[in-house]
Scaffold this active site. Structure first.
Site, PDB file in Angstrom:
ATOM      1  N   THR A 192      -3.756   4.220   0.783  1.00  0.00           N
ATOM      2  CA  THR A 192      -4.185   4.660   2.105  1.00  0.00           C
ATOM      3  C   THR A 192      -5.311   5.685   2.007  1.00  0.00           C
ATOM      4  O   THR A 192      -6.202   5.710   2.858  1.00  0.00           O
ATOM      5  CB  THR A 192      -2.993   5.238   2.891  1.00  0.00           C
ATOM      6  OG1 THR A 192      -1.968   4.232   2.962  1.00  0.00           O
ATOM      7  CG2 THR A 192      -3.379   5.627   4.307  1.00  0.00           C
ATOM      8  N   ILE A 244       0.841  -1.191   0.000  1.00  0.00           N
ATOM      9  CA  ILE A 244       0.000   0.000   0.000  1.00  0.00           C
ATOM     10  C   ILE A 244       0.882   1.248   0.000  1.00  0.00           C
ATOM     11  O   ILE A 244       1.983   1.236   0.555  1.00  0.00           O
ATOM     12  CB  ILE A 244      -0.955  -0.028   1.219  1.00  0.00           C
ATOM     13  CG1 ILE A 244      -2.058   0.999   1.111  1.00  0.00           C
ATOM     14  CG2 ILE A 244      -0.183   0.099   2.535  1.00  0.00           C
ATOM     15  CD1 ILE A 244      -3.183   0.814   2.137  1.00  0.00           C
ATOM     16  N   CYS A 245       0.400   2.289  -0.661  1.00  0.00           N
ATOM     17  CA  CYS A 245       1.048   3.602  -0.598  1.00  0.00           C
ATOM     18  C   CYS A 245      -0.066   4.626  -0.359  1.00  0.00           C
ATOM     19  O   CYS A 245      -1.022   4.314   0.350  1.00  0.00           O
ATOM     20  CB  CYS A 245       1.862   3.881  -1.870  1.00  0.00           C
ATOM     21  SG  CYS A 245       0.895   3.996  -3.390  1.00  0.00           S
ATOM     22  N   GLU A 246       0.015   5.809  -0.931  1.00  0.00           N
ATOM     23  CA  GLU A 246      -1.056   6.782  -0.719  1.00  0.00           C
ATOM     24  C   GLU A 246      -2.199   6.585  -1.705  1.00  0.00           C
ATOM     25  O   GLU A 246      -3.356   6.600  -1.317  1.00  0.00           O
ATOM     26  CB  GLU A 246      -0.526   8.213  -0.810  1.00  0.00           C
ATOM     27  CG  GLU A 246      -1.566   9.279  -0.500  1.00  0.00           C
ATOM     28  CD  GLU A 246      -2.175   9.168   0.900  1.00  0.00           C
ATOM     29  OE1 GLU A 246      -3.352   9.554   1.038  1.00  0.00           O
ATOM     30  OE2 GLU A 246      -1.520   8.705   1.841  1.00  0.00           O
TER      31      GLU A 246
END
Length: 100
Positions: free
Chosen positions: A86, A58-60
């Site tokens: 996220t 996961i990232c932004e």
């Protein structure tokens, strides 16, 4: 590329979640069980990951995590990109953990 949305990921039991955002992003709010391994450190820290289990990345918003998933897949990992990242997790009303 394998993908999963935030709700489906949150329903899994003890998923291995790797957050590839920068540390300042991670401490401002992350999925509760996510571990921080910034994208720039992933190659050096890949041995910290369990090759026998699926790794959810996961990232932004999904860009950095898709890069990480592509690379991890070439290294023999079963890696899955978290769609929407996220921000998608947060916008879905799922819990966020903040570091002090």
């Amino acid at each position: 590329m394998n993908t999963i949305d935030a709700h489906a990921l949150s329903a899994l039991t003890n998923p291995i979640i790797i957050d590839v955002r920068e540390p300042f992003e991670y401490v401002s709010g992350h999925a509760p069980t996510a571990d921080s391994i910034p994208l720039g450190e992933l190659v050096a820290r890949v041995e910290e990951l369990d090759r026998d289990n699926t790794v959810y990345v996961i990232c932004e918003s999904g860009g950095r995590s898709s890069q990480a998933v592509e690379w991890l897949s070439t290294q023999g990992f079963d890696a899955v990109n978290v769609e929407g990242g996220t921000s998608g997790w947060r916008n879905s009303g799922l819990p966020i953990t903040k570091e002090n």
